[in-house]
Scaffold this motif. Structure first.
Motif, PDB file in Angstrom:
ATOM      1  N   ALA A 144      27.985-118.962  79.206  1.00  0.00           N
ATOM      2  CA  ALA A 144      29.366-119.134  79.672  1.00  0.00           C
ATOM      3  C   ALA A 144      29.465-118.872  81.172  1.00  0.00           C
ATOM      4  O   ALA A 144      30.201-119.561  81.886  1.00  0.00           O
ATOM      5  CB  ALA A 144      30.295-118.204  78.899  1.00  0.00           C
ATOM      6  N   SER A 145      28.721-117.876  81.666  1.00  0.00           N
ATOM      7  CA  SER A 145      28.722-117.578  83.094  1.00  0.00           C
ATOM      8  C   SER A 145      28.210-118.774  83.894  1.00  0.00           C
ATOM      9  O   SER A 145      28.806-119.161  84.918  1.00  0.00           O
ATOM     10  CB  SER A 145      27.855-116.340  83.365  1.00  0.00           C
ATOM     11  N   VAL A 146      27.111-119.358  83.461  1.00  0.00           N
ATOM     12  CA  VAL A 146      26.585-120.550  84.123  1.00  0.00           C
ATOM     13  C   VAL A 146      27.604-121.686  84.076  1.00  0.00           C
ATOM     14  O   VAL A 146      27.808-122.417  85.059  1.00  0.00           O
ATOM     15  CB  VAL A 146      25.259-120.985  83.466  1.00  0.00           C
ATOM     16  N   GLY A 147      28.280-121.838  82.932  1.00  0.00           N
ATOM     17  CA  GLY A 147      29.267-122.898  82.792  1.00  0.00           C
ATOM     18  C   GLY A 147      30.418-122.771  83.780  1.00  0.00           C
ATOM     19  O   GLY A 147      30.836-123.754  84.404  1.00  0.00           O
ATOM     20  N   PHE A 148      30.934-121.564  83.953  1.00  0.00           N
ATOM     21  CA  PHE A 148      32.029-121.363  84.905  1.00  0.00           C
ATOM     22  C   PHE A 148      31.547-121.538  86.347  1.00  0.00           C
ATOM     23  O   PHE A 148      32.279-122.051  87.199  1.00  0.00           O
ATOM     24  CB  PHE A 148      32.653-119.982  84.719  1.00  0.00           C
ATOM     25  N   PHE A 149      30.328-121.097  86.629  1.00  0.00           N
ATOM     26  CA  PHE A 149      29.787-121.262  87.977  1.00  0.00           C
ATOM     27  C   PHE A 149      29.693-122.744  88.336  1.00  0.00           C
ATOM     28  O   PHE A 149      30.098-123.158  89.434  1.00  0.00           O
ATOM     29  CB  PHE A 149      28.408-120.597  88.055  1.00  0.00           C
ATOM     30  N   LEU A 150      29.188-123.560  87.407  1.00  0.00           N
ATOM     31  CA  LEU A 150      29.045-124.982  87.675  1.00  0.00           C
ATOM     32  C   LEU A 150      30.379-125.714  87.599  1.00  0.00           C
ATOM     33  O   LEU A 150      30.642-126.632  88.385  1.00  0.00           O
ATOM     34  CB  LEU A 150      28.056-125.604  86.679  1.00  0.00           C
TER      35      LEU A 150
END
Length: 457
Positions: free
Chosen positions: A438-444
């Protein structure tokens, strides 16, 4: 001062200017240089900075220690208590899931408290709300030492967290008062070196306290630390927010300011990216006492040693970030690499704990946790810096939102790691992997660093 990285803009779309802090200059006049690593161009720019502002940014060694102590208070409150969780379970006759709520309550208090203290510090300055919070923290911690039931312990841990939030949010706001751009990222990495010592020594202290007394003695030690830190704040941390820069509005104005911050897509993206990475870290903090001691049969002292080694990894990578990467590699690239490593480590932990590789011992699990913890040294300081670069006009409120998101998401993740009982570490790994993805998803999806770089060309 060095120009911030391209794409790091405020809510109006402009690169944030340096904050004047002339009123704080006399109080922060300890002769010590700001974090090193600047080149000739930076030195030329520094010579053009007005003398009062330059003096304010040279927040000497003592002030750095004070800010480090304030950011160390949460891991002290959490991690010193970790080796005692099984003992609390036995002493108060409560199941492990209920005892873990003492961690959740403290974390929830720290989250909600920041929403109150952040706007207060923008209105009344940094010093007064901080001192009030520290006094209440000391009182609540002392009461925890005498709590006769798990319900009362949970309640006073909540109050302890509410009061301890003052140190977290105001330390970040003070850094924003004094620094900008990559200098701020370097300073956050310096703070990580100081505050990172707390996770190393806290479980070790907790384990040693358990040798001579019971779990209540840990809260006695925390009370003494709180008193000492309060006295240090009184003596060495002076006001960094001049009166002319304070907000005059009340609750409505504070809510309007926070709404404006959340309307900034990139700020919200960094806030959620950091919050979910912190939740993966807190899943480890919450579950590791039971995973290491109950599932793998390690002693409290062995657990404390492993916890300390993992914290050393976090500190080391944080210093690599601040001393070598910041200014040479964009903060977004360093953050993206850290998130990728966290995701890979969480995946490996899930495969090991679920039996894909057969029965594994403590050493492979400890290695996976070490890699995950170390990568936090790239994620945590850079998300803070990237978010706060965009908010020179409301550092307290922005710091409150960043901290609240991290602690609320961590509070949700904490009880989930024990949902399948004390005999399996799979829930811990699942929570870590979900949070990392989820962290990667929000970053991208929200931060979109490549898009902002293209806009800046």
């Amino acid at each position: 001062m060095r120009k911030p990285d391209s794409g790091q803009r405020n809510t109006e779309g402009h690169i944030p200017a340096a904050d004047p802090a002339s009123a704080a200059a006399p109080a922060l006049s300890v002769e010590a240089s700001a974090p090193s690593g600047r080149g000739p161009a930076d030195r030329v720019a520094a010579e053009q900075v007005p003398a009062p502002l330059a003096a304010a940014r040279r927040a000497g060694f003592l002030v750095t220690l004070v800010l480090g102590g304030l950011t160390a208070l949460p891991p002290l409150s959490m991690d010193m208590y970790l080796p005692a969780l099984p003992a609390v379970t036995s002493s108060l006759g409560s199941p492990a899931a209920t005892v873990q709520l003492t961690l959740t309550a403290c974390l929830l208090g720290m989250a909600l408290g920041q929403l109150v203290v952040g706007p207060m510090s923008d209105k009344w300055g940094r010093r007064r709300p901080l001192l009030i919070g520290m006094i209440v923290y000391v009182a609540a911690t002392a009461i925890c030492a005498f709590a006769p039931t798990i319900e009362l312990l949970i309640g006073f841990r909540l109050l302890q967290g509410l009061a301890g939030a003052a140190g977290i949010v105001i330390a970040r706001a003070v850094v924003r008062d004094l620094y900008d751009g990559v200098e701020m990222a370097r300073f956050f990495s310096t703070l990580m070196l100081i505050s990172g010592v707390a996770p190393i020594i806290a479980p070790l202290i907790g384990g040693q306290v358990l040798r001579i007394t019971d779990w209540r003695g840990i809260f006695v030690v925390l009370t003494a630390i709180g008193i000492l830190l309060t006295l240090v704040v009184v003596k060495w941390l002076h006001e960094t927010l001049p009166e002319e820069k304070r907000h005059s509005g009340g609750v409505v104005q504070a809510l309007r300011t926070m709404r404006g911050l959340l309307a900034d897509r990139a700020f919200t993206g960094y806030m959620l990216t950091g919050g979910l990475a912190f939740a993966a870290l807190f899943a480890y903090i919450s579950a590791s006492p039971f995973v290491v001691q109950e599932i793998y049969g390690a002693s409290p002292q062995t657990f404390s040693l492993l916890f300390g080694v993992n914290s050393i990894g976090l500190i080391a990578v944080g210093q690599i970030n601040g001393k070598l990467l910041v200014g040479r590699v964009s903060l977004d690239k360093a953050l993206g690499f850290g998130l990728a490593v966290i995701t890979l480590a969480a995946t490996a932990l899930l495969l090991m704990t679920s039996g894909v590789f057969g029965k594994v011992g403590l050493l492979p699990i400890a290695a996976g946790l070490f890699v995950l913890m170390s990568a936090m040294g790239l994620a945590m300081p850079n998300t803070n810096a990237l978010a706060l670069m965009r908010t020179p006009h409301a550092a307290g409120s922005a710091s409150a939102l960043i901290g609240t998101a991290s602690f609320l998401i961590g509070a949700v993740a904490s009880p989930l790691v024990g949902i399948a009982g004390e005999a399996t570490a799979v829930p811990m790994a699942v929570v870590q992997l979900v949070c990392a993805l989820a962290s990667v998803g929000f970053f991208l999806g929200l931060c979109r660093p490549w898009q902002r770089r293209a806009e800046a060309i």
